[in-house]
Design an enzyme around this catalytic site. Sequence first.
Site, mmCIF file in Angstrom:
data_model
loop_
_atom_site.group_PDB
_atom_site.id
_atom_site.type_symbol
_atom_site.label_atom_id
_atom_site.label_comp_id
_atom_site.label_asym_id
_atom_site.label_seq_id
_atom_site.Cartn_x
_atom_site.Cartn_y
_atom_site.Cartn_z
ATOM 1 N N LYS A 11 0.843 -1.199 0.000
ATOM 2 C CA LYS A 11 0.000 0.000 0.000
ATOM 3 C C LYS A 11 0.884 1.258 0.000
ATOM 4 C CE LYS A 11 -3.693 -2.669 2.082
ATOM 5 N NZ LYS A 11 -4.862 -2.697 2.984
ATOM 6 N N HIS A 96 -8.859 -3.246 -6.020
ATOM 7 C CA HIS A 96 -8.755 -3.344 -4.564
ATOM 8 C C HIS A 96 -9.848 -2.498 -3.918
ATOM 9 C CE1 HIS A 96 -7.160 -2.952 -0.487
ATOM 10 N NE2 HIS A 96 -6.423 -4.015 -0.743
ATOM 11 N N GLU A 166 -11.606 -10.183 -0.778
ATOM 12 C CA GLU A 166 -11.243 -9.364 0.375
ATOM 13 C C GLU A 166 -12.498 -8.699 0.934
ATOM 14 O OE1 GLU A 166 -8.814 -6.057 -0.771
ATOM 15 O OE2 GLU A 166 -10.252 -5.516 -2.314
ATOM 16 N N GLY A 172 -7.722 -4.229 7.412
ATOM 17 C CA GLY A 172 -7.128 -3.245 8.300
ATOM 18 C C GLY A 172 -7.897 -3.027 9.586
ATOM 19 N N SER A 212 -6.973 -9.058 6.793
ATOM 20 C CA SER A 212 -6.331 -9.261 8.097
ATOM 21 C C SER A 212 -5.782 -10.675 8.267
ATOM 22 C CB SER A 212 -7.309 -8.916 9.236
ATOM 23 O OG SER A 212 -7.668 -7.545 9.188
ATOM 24 N N GLY A 233 -1.803 -7.526 3.571
ATOM 25 C CA GLY A 233 -1.557 -6.104 3.756
ATOM 26 C C GLY A 233 -0.521 -5.844 4.831
#
Length: 250
Positions: A11, A96, A166, A172, A212, A233
Site C-alpha cells: 500500500k 482493490h 477481500e 485493516g 487481516s 496487507g
Amino acid sequence: MRRTIVVGNWKMNNTIAESIELATAIAEKVGATKPECEVGIAPTFPALHEVGKTIEWSGVQLAAQNCHYENDGAFTGEVSTRMLAAAGCSYVILGHSERRQLFGETNEIVNRKVKKALAEGLRVILCVGETLDEREAGVTDKIVTAQVVEGLADVSDISTLVIAYEPVWAIGTGKTATKEQAQDVHASIRSTIEKLYGDSAARHLRIQYGGSVKPSNAAELFAMPDIDGGLIGGASLKVEDFMAIIEAAG
C-alpha cells in the site's frame, strides 16, 4: 493441483530505501527457504524498479498496486501497463477495495484496467469483496458475483488471472472472516467462473483471501479447499510475519 500464491500489498508505505531494505530481507529468506508457494510483493510506484532489481534473483514476483487503462496521455498521476511491464512487473493488483471505496472505481473501470493489463501480458489479481452493510443485508454473493462477472466482461482467457476475495469489513480492522465464511465465498466465486469459463478454468483458477491475514490464522484459512493463498496487507510489512504466512501456505 493449484499452486498457492501469497502476495504482499505494501500500500502507501515505505520510502525507496525502506522498500529496498524490506525487499532484500524477504528475497534472502525466500531464496534460502525456496517455499512451494508463489510469492510476490507490491511496493509503491516510486520503488518498483529498485525493488524489482533487488528481488529478480530470488523468484519473488514484482507486482504493481494499480494501473490505468490507456497507454499514455493526459492522465496526471496515472501509470500505464506498458510502464509497469518495462519496470519489471509481472503482476498488477486491480479493483482493490480501497480503490473502489476511496477513489470511486466502478466495475466498468476495473474491467477496462483488467483487459488492458492482460493485453500487455501482465498477470492480474482481481480483487472483489463486500462491505459490512452488504454482508449484513445478505447480499454478499450478489455483490461479489457482479464484481466478478462485470470485472471480467469481454475477457476470454483467464489462464493468468488470480482473484482475491477481500471482505471490506475485514481489511485493516483486525477482523477476519471465519475460515467457513471465506470458504463459502471462494466456492461461490469458483462456481461463477465455472459458469462463465467452464470446469477446467474454474478448477485451475487461484483464489486468494485478503482481510487481516496474519501468522495466527493463515494456516487454517489456507487449509480450506477453495482458498489458494493470500493477499497480505499490514503483515507483509514485517519480514517475520510475512515469512510465517508464506510458510503456512506451503
